[in-house]
Enzyme design. Structure first.
Site, short mmCIF file in Angstrom:
data_model
loop_
_atom_site.label_atom_id
_atom_site.label_comp_id
_atom_site.label_asym_id
_atom_site.label_seq_id
_atom_site.Cartn_x
_atom_site.Cartn_y
_atom_site.Cartn_z
N PHE A 127 0.84 -1.19 0.00
CA PHE A 127 0.00 0.00 0.00
C PHE A 127 0.87 1.24 0.00
O PHE A 127 2.05 1.21 0.35
CB PHE A 127 -0.94 0.01 1.21
CG PHE A 127 -0.23 0.09 2.54
CD1 PHE A 127 0.01 1.33 3.13
CD2 PHE A 127 0.20 -1.05 3.19
CE1 PHE A 127 0.67 1.41 4.36
CE2 PHE A 127 0.85 -0.98 4.41
CZ PHE A 127 1.09 0.25 5.00
N CYS A 128 0.26 2.36 -0.41
CA CYS A 128 0.93 3.67 -0.38
C CYS A 128 -0.15 4.73 -0.23
O CYS A 128 -1.32 4.41 -0.03
CB CYS A 128 1.78 3.89 -1.64
SG CYS A 128 0.84 3.74 -3.18
N THR A 129 0.20 5.99 -0.35
CA THR A 129 -0.74 7.07 -0.05
C THR A 129 -1.96 7.05 -0.96
O THR A 129 -3.10 7.05 -0.51
CB THR A 129 -0.05 8.44 -0.13
OG1 THR A 129 1.10 8.43 0.70
CG2 THR A 129 -0.99 9.55 0.31
N ILE A 181 -4.11 4.58 0.84
CA ILE A 181 -4.53 4.89 2.20
C ILE A 181 -5.65 5.93 2.21
O ILE A 181 -6.59 5.84 3.01
CB ILE A 181 -3.33 5.44 3.01
CG1 ILE A 181 -2.19 4.42 3.05
CG2 ILE A 181 -3.75 5.81 4.42
CD1 ILE A 181 -0.85 5.03 3.45
#
Length: 304
Positions: free
Chosen positions: A174-176, A203
């Site tokens: 996952f990332c922003t 996120i």
């Protein structure tokens, strides 16, 4: 209220330089601020402005070849989140430094926010946070592995050194907002990892859709605009920005002995020389003079 639109789209842009001037002109005409990056692999950025202005820019981008299905995520801010507009040409829209990586060819399995908790709590799944170390420091998913990388360029080397830890595991990343995972999942697939997943919308989409009482997210999410961080419901978080090192800090950190506004915080005071600090103090002086004249100094606006 300002509307903030975070977007990215991988598509083949044959001549990004030709697309730059009309996009820049439109953004200026609509009073848009923020940053957009154009490359042969697509477009990426976060912009802010009026509802009308944001809609105009999104319509313009979706009219480009291959961009009709460009998706974006929205939030709002009561303050101007960016101080200026930048529309830049770069080699990559998110820099990984791996020329063979191509998310348009294939990427990991997308996992909707509603299904994310079930996936990452399974015993055969390893969860990896692909963001930079200072982002992870203020919030991440429960049980996530932190590669402790200072930039996304370091991720391939970290994987090569640590892949033995994840043998026979499924990998969830996952990332922003999702863009780094488009590349990191493609990279892992190219390295022979069979089961790779990533959080669709990143996120930000998870925090928007999943209520806090059902969440496995801990802390706040760093964002690259004037809000600095957001929490569940994309409510603005408690963090400020150290204008010396650009890392997030809490109000309590501003009471520490190491903190000097615009000059140093506890995270960076040992990283700069006295000459650096003298230069930062002069910058703060000029900012104070600007404010005394009723002007808003560009350096005092996060995202610049």
């Amino acid at each position: 209220m300002y509307t903030i639109a975070a977007l990215y789209h991988f598509t083949a842009l044959s001549d990004p330089a030709a697309l730059q001037p009309p996009l820049l002109a439109l953004c200026r005409a609509e009073g848009i601020t923020g940053s957009l990056i154009l490359a042969h692999e697509g477009v990426n950025g976060t912009i802010a402005g009026s509802r009308k202005g944001i809609d105009a820019v999104l319509a313009h981008l979706r009219a480009w070849p291959g961009c009709a299905d460009l998706e974006h995520k929205e939030s709002t801010s009561s303050i101007q989140p960016f101080g200026r507009l930048k529309v830049r040409l770069k080699r990559e829209i998110v820099t990984m430094g791996q020329p063979d990586v191509d998310p348009r060819a294939r990427a990991g399995h997308y996992v909707a926010p509603a299904d994310w908790n079930d996936l990452i709590t399974r015993p055969d799944v390893v969860v990896i946070d692909t963001r930079n170390d200072y982002e992870v420091a203020i919030g991440t998913f429960q049980g996530a592995v932190d590669p402790e990388t200072a930039s996304f360029r370091e991720f391939p080397a970290w994987w090569e050194a640590n892949k033995h830890r994840f043998h026979n595991k499924r990998i969830a990343m996952f990332c922003t907002g999702g863009i780094r995972c488009e590349k990191s999942t493609n990279y892992l697939l190219g390295q022979g990892v069979e089961d790779v997943y990533h959080l669709k919308g990143g996120i930000l989409k998870y925090l928007e859709e999943i209520p806090q009482e059902a969440s496995t997210w801990q802390g706040d999410c760093f964002v690259f605009d004037g809000r600095v961080s957001v929490g569940h419901g994309l409510v603005e978080g408690p963090h400020h920005l150290c204008h010396a090192c650009r890392r997030p800090i809490l109000p309590a950190d501003m009471q520490r002995a190491e903190y000097e506004q615009g000059v140093a915080c506890h995270q960076c005071t040992a990283e700069t020389t006295e000459a650096d600090k003298a230069r930062f103090r002069e910058r703060q002086k000029q900012m104070a003079l600007s404010e005394a004249r009723g002007e808003r100094h560009m350096q005092n606006i996060p995202g610049n």
